[in-house]
Design an enzyme around this catalytic site. Structure first.
Site, short mmCIF file in Angstrom:
data_model
loop_
_atom_site.label_atom_id
_atom_site.label_comp_id
_atom_site.label_asym_id
_atom_site.label_seq_id
_atom_site.Cartn_x
_atom_site.Cartn_y
_atom_site.Cartn_z
N HIS A 125 0.88 -1.19 0.00
CA HIS A 125 0.00 0.00 0.00
C HIS A 125 0.91 1.23 0.00
O HIS A 125 2.04 1.18 0.51
CB HIS A 125 -0.82 -0.05 1.29
CG HIS A 125 -1.90 0.97 1.41
ND1 HIS A 125 -1.65 2.26 1.79
CD2 HIS A 125 -3.24 0.88 1.23
CE1 HIS A 125 -2.79 2.92 1.84
NE2 HIS A 125 -3.78 2.12 1.49
N GLN A 205 -4.59 -5.40 6.79
CA GLN A 205 -5.64 -6.29 6.25
C GLN A 205 -5.67 -7.63 6.96
O GLN A 205 -6.54 -8.45 6.68
CB GLN A 205 -5.42 -6.52 4.75
CG GLN A 205 -5.60 -5.29 3.90
CD GLN A 205 -7.03 -4.74 3.94
OE1 GLN A 205 -7.98 -5.44 4.33
NE2 GLN A 205 -7.19 -3.48 3.57
N LYS A 228 -10.36 -1.27 10.45
CA LYS A 228 -10.51 -2.41 9.54
C LYS A 228 -10.88 -3.68 10.30
O LYS A 228 -10.96 -4.76 9.74
CB LYS A 228 -9.22 -2.61 8.75
CG LYS A 228 -8.97 -1.44 7.78
CD LYS A 228 -7.81 -1.72 6.88
CE LYS A 228 -7.30 -0.47 6.21
NZ LYS A 228 -8.09 -0.06 5.05
N CYS A 365 -4.65 2.57 -3.80
CA CYS A 365 -3.44 3.06 -3.11
C CYS A 365 -2.28 2.09 -3.29
O CYS A 365 -1.50 1.86 -2.36
CB CYS A 365 -3.68 3.30 -1.62
SG CYS A 365 -4.92 4.52 -1.31
N1 PMP Z 1 -1.79 -0.82 4.53
C1 PMP Z 1 -2.76 -1.59 4.01
C2 PMP Z 1 -2.42 -2.98 3.55
C3 PMP Z 1 -4.05 -1.09 3.92
O1 PMP Z 1 -5.01 -1.85 3.40
C4 PMP Z 1 -4.32 0.21 4.37
C5 PMP Z 1 -5.71 0.81 4.25
N2 PMP Z 1 -6.30 0.65 3.02
C6 PMP Z 1 -3.28 0.96 4.92
C7 PMP Z 1 -2.03 0.41 4.98
C8 PMP Z 1 -3.52 2.33 5.46
O2 PMP Z 1 -4.36 2.26 6.58
P1 PMP Z 1 -4.94 3.58 7.26
O3 PMP Z 1 -5.55 4.38 6.16
O4 PMP Z 1 -5.95 3.06 8.23
O5 PMP Z 1 -3.81 4.28 7.91
#
Ligand code: PMP
Length: 559
Positions: A125, A205, A228, A365
């Site tokens: 991500h 995740q 999540k 992302c």
């Molecule tokens: N890493 C992963 C694998 C994610 O799925 C996400 C959220 N989509 C994030 C990081 C970022 O998380 P957050 O927006 O809650 O900081």
């Protein structure tokens, strides 16, 4: 093992109270972005603010002591949840992103130098990519990237060569937010240890689906977000090995993270407070612990149900010949990323939305992953145990309908009304308003926009140039303009996505054959409102519409 009852589970979530499983009312397939919240978590937040609100660690009165006690008790719950050896190793953050930024800044900036390597994977991500990229730029370290297997997991056959004596830290996701596959983190951590490199695991995740044991993993850092895993937004955890955290400098400076401050000098607080400057999200942390309690009351049968749902969805998607999965094999958790041959992702996602089905489309992302897999984006459907087979059935039927409808109606000659009748009419704002006036609901409006998309004449490749690109649109869109001898303007436009094409028809209907004065005076906001579009368009799509209008207006000002 009990038998998991998805309907009883679903009833714990007020979000679903009015929505029958499988009805077109609201099907939430975006739990990888954030899960819905159970009543106990919502109640916990409400109770705190209604009856227990006080700042922590500061007041000498009972209310503050009670808030502090609940807040610290929540930390104990999280410590047990991930099996952290010490309570001092559990740092509250805003979420995964902040936790990674903390490590990248406090450890990375102070420990890396030219010649060092940071090892990431292609499946990361942006939260686990960008902070390291900036650290690399600032320190002179370089970034290496672990490839993936055809099934989408990190390819451990490349570990021996990519993890070497220059590697200082290996950062990878436990489960990819696009592919939904469990990465072999134990192998990766073991190999990093052989060369003395640190490891950071992005568990965003994973935490809602797998037991997390940081001692068994033997990683140096493990990060995740509450939202999540049924908890509130704006809260997360950084687990870090105590010896490392002790050696790291604070991430942010201010209240709470200090022991003593004089005019010239500050000594820092002990762990975990050294990394918790300012007022934390007290209610959020307490509610996160409630979410963990909530999750823990369901035994192994919840995971069995989730697996059944994953298999069911995978097999059902496989029956649609146009569906192309980004990687081979069924995902390990309910995250499905795919494209639909012959259709733009945005059209499929917005088509599903018009039937009340929420899925994601885009790069999720994870742009480096999209580039690696040679796709511009995908549709992502993600499941949680409150979803049902009936919802999946409804989704599959709807997807098939969307695919076939688009294929059948290719007639470009006439304007097709929402009732299905063909009608020849000039496309101008009055006719568009008349067309939309009888439509009820987003479903009907969406269908009409898709029908209108067929009225847009395709631009020649040379007109789809960088110069004509409308910046700010969700999908690529181009605009061309010419001026007539009567000083009116003729606009032509095109887009990759049908939904944007349809919206372009609507916008151009308002501006074509008008003078600059008429164009600048036209109240587009009022027009969209009368068409019933404003309340239904997502912010990104509204931004796209505004970008088109802005481009039209700036173009006539310039000409
Ligand atoms: N890493 C992963 C694998 C994610 O799925 C996400 C959220 N989509 C994030 C990081 C970022 O998380 P957050 O927006 O809650 O900081």
């Amino acid at each position: 093992m009990n038998v998991f009852d998805p309907f009883a589970f679903r009833q714990c979530f007020p979000f679903f109270n009015d929505n029958e499983a499988g009805s077109a009312a609201s099907i939430y397939f975006d739990s990888a972005a954030t899960t819905q919240k159970p009543q106990v978590v919502i109640d916990c937040l409400n109770n705190f603010y209604q009856q227990q609100n006080a700042n922590v660690h500061r007041g000498s009165y009972q209310l503050s002591a009670a808030a502090t006690s609940q807040f610290e008790q929540a930390r104990v719950v999280l410590q047990a949840f991930i099996n952290a050896p010490s309570i001092q190793e559990v740092i509250w953050t805003k979420g995964t992103t902040e936790a990674i930024n903390l490590v990248a800044t406090s450890w990375g900036l102070n420990n890396l130098k030219k010649g060092d390597e940071i090892l990431l994977s292609y499946a990361e991500h942006h939260a686990n990519f960008v902070p390291w990229q900036v650290v690399a730029q600032k320190t002179g370290a370089t970034i290496s990237v672990l490839p993936l297997t055809r099934t989408g997991i990190i390819d451990t056959s490349k570990l021996n060569s990519l993890v070497n004596e220059r590697t200082r830290i290996v950062c990878c996701s436990h489960v990819s937010n696009v592919i939904g596959k469990l990465n072999p983190i134990e192998k990766i951590i073991a190999r990093a240890k052989q060369v003395g490199a640190l490891t950071l695991i992005d568990g965003a995740q994973a935490i809602a689906h797998y037991a997390i044991d940081v001692q068994a993993f033997d990683c140096d850092f493990y990060v995740f977000s509450a939202h999540k895993a049924y908890g509130p937004m704006g809260v997360g955890v950084l687990y870090g090995r105590k010896s490392l955290l002790n050696a790291m400098s604070p991430y942010q400076l201010g209240g709470e993270m200090i022991k003593k401050v004089s005019l010239t000098e500050t000594t820092y607080n002990d762990l975990p407070f050294k990394f918790e400057a300012g007022t934390p999200n007290v209610a959020g942390c307490i509610a996160f612990a409630k979410a963990i309690y909530f999750l823990k009351q369901f035994d192994e049968s919840l995971n069995v149900y989730e697996q059944q749902l994953v298999q069911y969805c995978y097999q059902a998607l496989k029956t649609i010949p146009q569906v192309r999965f980004l990687v081979e094999e069924c995902p390990d958790i309910g995250i499905f990323s795919f494209t639909v041959a012959g259709h733009h992702n945005q059209d499929i996602a917005s088509g599903l939305d018009s039937f009340g089905i929420a899925v994601r489309n885009g790069h999720h992302c994870a742009m480096p992953l999209m580039e690696y897999l040679k796709v511009t984006g995908s549709i992502r459907l993600s499941l949680a145990p409150y979803n049902t087979q009936a919802e999946i059935d409804f989704f599959i039927d709807t997807l098939k309908k969307i695919i076939t409808n688009y294929q059948l109606s290719t007639d470009k000659r006439v304007l097709i009304t929402a009732s299905g009748n063909e009608k020849s009419m000039t496309i101008n704002s009055d006719n568009i308003l008349a067309l939309f006036s009888s439509l009820k609901g987003w479903d009907a409006r969406h269908r009409q926009i898709m029908l209108l998309s067929k009225k847009l004449t395709k631009l020649a490749p040379e007109q789809r140039s960088q110069k004509n690109l409308i910046t700010g649109c969700e999908s690529k869109a181009w605009l061309n303009v010419s001026k007539t001898v009567e000083n009116t303007y003729i606009f032509t436009a095109d887009s990759e996505a049908k939904i944007i094409k349809g919206l372009l028809v609507i916008v151009l209907a308002a501006f074509n054959d008008k003078t600059a004065e008429q164009i600048l005076a036209f109240n587009i906001e009022d027009y969209f409102k009368k068409l019933g579009l404003l309340s239904h368009l997502s912010p990104s799509r509204s931004n796209g519409l505004n970008a088109i209008v802005k481009k039209i207006k700036s173009t006539v000002k310039e000409l």
